[in-house]
Design an enzyme around this catalytic site. Structure first.
Site, PDB file in Angstrom:
ATOM      1  N   MET A   1       3.019  -6.337   4.578  1.00  0.00           N
ATOM      2  CA  MET A   1       2.898  -5.562   5.805  1.00  0.00           C
ATOM      3  C   MET A   1       3.340  -4.128   5.546  1.00  0.00           C
ATOM      4  O   MET A   1       4.399  -3.895   4.985  1.00  0.00           O
ATOM      5  CB  MET A   1       3.753  -6.213   6.914  1.00  0.00           C
TER       6      MET A   1
ATOM      7  N   GLU B   1      -1.195  -1.588   0.631  1.00  0.00           N
ATOM      8  CA  GLU B   1      -0.138  -1.205   1.585  1.00  0.00           C
ATOM      9  C   GLU B   1       0.187   0.281   1.477  1.00  0.00           C
ATOM     10  O   GLU B   1       0.440   0.939   2.485  1.00  0.00           O
ATOM     11  CB  GLU B   1       1.118  -2.043   1.354  1.00  0.00           C
TER      12      GLU B   1
END
Ligand SMILES: *[C@@H]1O[C@H](CO)[C@@H](O)[C@H](O)[C@H]1NC(C)=O
Ligand SMILES: *[C@@H]1O[C@H](CO)[C@@H](O)[C@H](O)[C@H]1NC(C)=O
Ligand SMILES: *[C@@H]1O[C@H](CO)[C@@H](O)[C@H](O)[C@H]1NC(C)=O
Ligand SMILES: [Zn+2]
Length: 971
Positions: free
Chosen positions: A343, A378
């Site tokens: 994330m 990411e």
């Protein structure tokens, strides 16, 4: 979320083919959206914030109940979180036992833009101390009463009097909550340290709608604000957050207060904090950004690769975007429990351990490449997504599609080009996109999301892989420089703000030189070109037929696997009528050049060529090529004579397109099977990798029918003929050398698949390896990753064969090693092995263990792969449907906690169905059991129909034909 656990889509057949190559990439992302969105085309691309209609459904609140009003905006949040992690000997507050909870206080500076009587925030599962909450305007107190609405995930602050517009309003909220166990909000992650002690850390996962589980806030991406975060954490732990550490203070009661620098304006889903005893390695980028990679202390050495990769990649993206990284530091953390793959929280990126750590003794080359890919993805988001953020979740594809595209650039940088990521784009993103978007139950890239919860279902292959593939096609069409200039323009225009997909196309249009021509010969109109790709589902199949000795005619139609399957009504009549303006790249056989011609949506294209042409050469576009039988036969003949005249991306496209045509009933199965015969000469991994997937899909179509063996024997015969290297020693000696990545991968892929397809020598050799290098060297007190001497590329297979061919005692040993193992990649090898058992009772026991509410041997995050593995085992696959229907409520209890993991489990289970009777059973179950409907089981029925129809139509012919080909190969 930020990155799915794996890049593999759920393919009814294909998914199993990846299993042995890289078990960690097994987790699929399923296309599902049982949602109740409404199409409202008019709102796309407009600047107005979409307000969904007040529509009641029978499942909970309407979309407008959930959305926030636009009369109040946050300017800054001053947030303090005190975490009570167990095991640190702090004094309990006033005798109250707060272990496993947190205290929160947030002071929100508000900008009120309309006269209001109440303030509405998102909040879920928080407990408020109402007497301590205050509201002031210009420092004057105004009375507030709290009202919590759990269904709406909101808390209302009703004001004693009306308040006029002002930016001097301050709301202070005092509350507490629990450290959660569902990998969302502020949650617990646990592990055993080197001394055998249980340890816990606390970490956040907010995207898309979980910030509200830690802090009452405006939890929609358009409400950007700055965040000033303080974390109060037990002495002995370290806290980090999005901002760099500003000051740290010992509070004297076994707690430390760490304050972090205020962040730039950002969306709530990017908020992150982390409290742990983890350690880090550190470096600085050339531009002075402090870079740290964190892990459990005993894995500290495994952060070195990620640190180098991260620094290199951050420097690369600063250069690529031409915008300096906006924060003074970047942290990346490897977490023992994590739902997705990673994330992109701004300045504090979180990962699964297997997607960040790298240990050369344990990881295969493919697993190393995955680490690089996830890091690149990411880091790409730190600008595209974090600096400029989508306005609402219906444009998620833009965020994820771009990061998907950029991960290939970043990974080339990390690997110095050794991973040849361009070719992987064809095998990963494009391959998956074409597969996912070939069913009727797919959805357009841009599609209405009314309720934010629905966005959970849109983290799928259409969003990531079709998004990336459409952007890649646009880049190829307009040229890389023009594309990059536009990206830079777009980011500068919207930095620290929000944007919609239309803004990117406007930015491209604004920067596009006049000489970039569209289908009409005039300057390319970006919106006209892109809308049909982004706003209607599906993609075209271009079919070439020869009209005369010098002309080939190309026509388009939508490609769909099962003609009879129906789209959802709202998608079934798009205004473009399932037609596209297509940039057609083609290569005439005999010429190395690839040319591009526009094909208009409403006209055929004529190509002047005396030779056959290959459509979508180099796999530049999001479409398939089809050919008349005559042309196919010529192409097959020519590729057998000289396959090197085509790039690997062209070769693998032919393999993919021929099987797709046959699966859709447009082509006789003899064509793809004849084409495979050219692999006798093929040495390169990319075409082999595609072929392996296709052969395994083919075999999977047989379910547990014995004729499956015929396909396996064909593969064994074919792989014996290839000039590609395929010896175990070569792989074991060279798998650490990135320069040999492709040769090693080819050899490894061939060996492992030969094993998988039941070659007894291979199986025996693997068992021998296990006996010598594991049983001979490790007793049960040892952690297996620390003593197993099997080379990384063969560990998963050797453990699997040992269990498959072994007795109960071997199984118990492996299960014991699984439980004590701390390295998650080795643990995945061992879990894979458990799922190789031939004993159905044993396999059922494993599933029951996964369902335990407490004390399960399996982390929740791993249950998706466990079920996938077991479903793919012939010993279990015929029992899976009954297992699910009989134990539905039990399964739901633990495994239903994480929606995306549960959906992966469902898709695995239903992928075992291939008879009409079982499909009927599933349908009955779904209509009887409400919760099954809610998890989108209906969407899983189309692939089952495809499989059933394959068996009815093709099984007999394919079996006979493949037997013939096998004979030819043996001569
Ligand atoms: C406080 O609660 C935790 C977890 O609920 C428990 O493990 C611990 O023993 C409790 N401590 C005391 C002093 O009761
Ligand atoms: C408050 O909102 C108004 C209206 O949108 C805007 O003009 C103003 O700049 C905002 N003030 C702050 C401090 O953000
Ligand atoms: C990390 O590597 C160093 C140097 O190679 C070594 O001395 C140390 O023992 C390793 N630490 C761990 C936890 O493996
Ligand atoms: Zn992402």
């Amino acid at each position: 979320m930020g990155h799915p656990p794996s890049k593999q889509t759920l393919k009814r057949y294909g998914i199993r083919s990846i299993a042995l190559l890289a078990f960690c990439t097994l987790l699929g992302v399923i296309i599902t959206a049982f949602v109740t969105w409404i199409i409202a085309k008019s709102i796309y691309g407009t600047e107005e914030r979409y307000v969904p209609p007040a529509k009641k459904t029978d499942t909970g609140p309407s979309a407008s109940d959930l959305i926030l009003p636009t009369s109040v905006y946050p300017i800054n949040y001053d947030l303090a979180i005190k975490t009570y992690l167990p095991g640190f000997g702090y004094k309990e507050n006033g005798g109250e036992n707060k272990t496993l909870t947190f205290d929160g206080q947030v002071i929100i500076q508000l900008n009120i833009t309309k006269t209001i009587r109440k303030i509405t925030l998102n909040s879920l599962d928080l407990r408020f101390s109402e007497s301590k909450c205050t509201f002031t305007v210009d420092e004057e107190p105004v009375g507030v009463q709290l009202e919590v609405n759990k269904d709406f995930e909101k808390v209302f602050f009703n004001l004693d009097k009306a308040v006029e517009p002002t930016d001097k309003a301050v709301l202070k909220i005092v509350y507490n909550g629990d450290l959660r166990t569902d990998m969302a909000g502020l949650y617990q992650t646990t592990y055993t340290n080197i001394k055998g002690e249980q340890k816990m850390a606390a970490v956040t996962q907010m995207e898309p709608i979980s910030a509200r589980k830690m802090v009452p806030c405006f939890d929609e991406p358009a409400f950007k604000a700055s965040w000033t975060v303080t974390v109060i954490h037990p002495t002995g732990t370290t806290a980090i957050a999005n901002g760099i550490e500003e000051k740290s203070e010992d509070l004297g009661d076994n707690f430390i207060s760490s304050k972090f620098q205020t962040t730039p304006r950002m969306s709530s889903y990017l908020l992150a904090i982390f409290v742990s005893e983890f350690e880090y390695n550190e470096r600085h980028t050339k531009s002075g950004v402090r870079f740290r990679v964190w892990s459990r202390p005993e894995e500290k050495n495994s952060t070195v690769y990620a640190l180098e990769a991260g620094v290199k990649c951050l420097e690369f993206f600063e250069n690529y975007y031409k915008i300096p990284f906006p924060l003074p530091k970047q942290d990346m953390v490897a977490l023992p429990d994590f739902s997705a793959g990673a994330m992109e929280n701004w300045g504090l990126i979180t990962y699964r351990e297997n997607s960040l750590l790298y240990d050369p003794r344990i990881y295969t080359g493919a697993q190393k490449r995955r680490v690089a890919v996830v890091i690149a993805h990411e880091l790409a988001h730190q600008w595209f997504g974090n600096l400029v953020t989508l306005k609402w979740w219906n444009d998620l594809w833009l965020n994820e599609g771009f990061a998907t595209l950029a991960e290939y650039l970043g990974t080339d940088e990390i690997s110095d080009g050794n991973f040849r990521m361009n070719e992987w784009f064809t095998m990963d993103a494009l391959w998956i996109a074409l597969e996912a978007d070939s069913v009727a139950s797919t959805h357009p890239m841009t599609f209405q999301i009314d309720k934010a919860i629905e966005v959970l279902d849109s983290f799928d292959s259409v969003t990531y892989d079709k998004g990336g593939s459409v952007l890649s096609m646009i880049r190829k069409t307009i040229g890389e420089d023009n594309f990059n200039t536009a990206i830079n323009h777009y980011l500068n225009e919207h930095k620290y703000e929000n944007a919609v997909a239309g803004d990117l196309f406007n930015a491209i249009a604004a920067m596009l030189p006049d000489d970039v021509r569209g289908p009409n010969g005039a300057k390319l109109n970006m919106t006209e070109f892109s809308d049909p790709w982004t706003k209607q589902l599906g993609y075209p199949l271009l079919t070439a037929t020869r009209v005369n000795s010098s002309t080939i005619k190309v026509e388009q139609e939508r490609f769909k696997l099962l003609k009879s399957a129906m789209e959802e009504e709202k998608y079934s009549n798009p205004k473009w009528g399932f037609k596209w303006d297509v940039p057609v790249w083609y290569q005439s056989v005999g010429s190395k050049n690839i040319e591009m011609k526009w094909m208009k949506s409403n006209e055929p294209l004529f190509i002047h060529s005396e030779q056959p042409v290959i459509l979508n050469a180099d796999s530049n576009g999001l479409y398939r090529g089809g050919y008349s039988t005559e042309l196919w036969q010529q192409i097959i003949k020519l590729i057998k004579e000289d396959h090197l005249q085509f790039s690997t991306q062209t070769r693998v496209r032919l393999i993919d397109d021929s099987f797709a045509g046959a699966n859709a009933g447009l082509l006789n199965y003899s064509i793809p099977l004849d084409l495979l015969m050219y692999l006798k000469n093929e040495q390169d991994y990319i075409p082999w990798s595609g072929a392996i997937q296709k052969v395994r899909e083919l075999a999977n179509n047989y379910g547990t029918e014995p004729e499956k063996d015929v396909v396996h024997k064909f593969f064994l015969a074919l792989s014996l003929k290839t000039p590609a290297k395929k010896d175990v020693d070569f792989v074991s000696k060279n798998y650490l050398d990135d320069k040999q990545f492709f040769d090693v991968s080819a050899a490894q892929g061939l060996i492992l698949n030969v094993c998988f397809m039941g070659d007894s020598d291979c199986g025996e050799n693997m068992v021998k390896l296990f006996n010598k290098e594991v049983i001979g060297k490790c007793d049960s007190d040892r952690i297996l990753s620390e003593c197993s001497q099997i080379p990384a590329p063969f560990r998963a297979e050797a453990y699997c064969q040992a269990v498959k061919n072994g007795n109960q005692d071997t199984f118990e040993k492996v299960f014991h090693w699984y439980k004590t193992e701390r390295n998650q990649v080795e643990k995945a090898n061992l879990m894979n092995a458990l799922g190789c058992s031939n004993d159905i009772l044993t396999l059922k026991k494993l599933m029951l263990d996964a369902m335990k509410k407490e004390g399960s041997a399996f982390r929740l995050q791993d249950c998706g792969s466990l079920f996938r593995k077991i479903s793919s085992n012939d010993a279990a696959s015929d029992s899976m449907l009954n297992f699910m229907t009989e134990r539905w409520d039990e399964i739901l209890e633990r495994l239903g906690k994480d929606r995306s993991i549960f959906q992966r489990i469902l898709s695995s289970i239903t992928s075992t169905i291939n008879t009409r009777g079982d499909l009927e059973k599933l349908r009955n179950f779904r209509t009887r059991v409400k919760s099954a409907e809610q998890y989108g089981i209906e969407k899983l029925e189309e692939p089952i129909e495809v499989a059933i129809s394959w068996r009815e139509t093709n099984q007999k012919f394919v079996t006979q034909y493949v037997e013939e080909l096998t004979k030819q190969l043996r001569n």
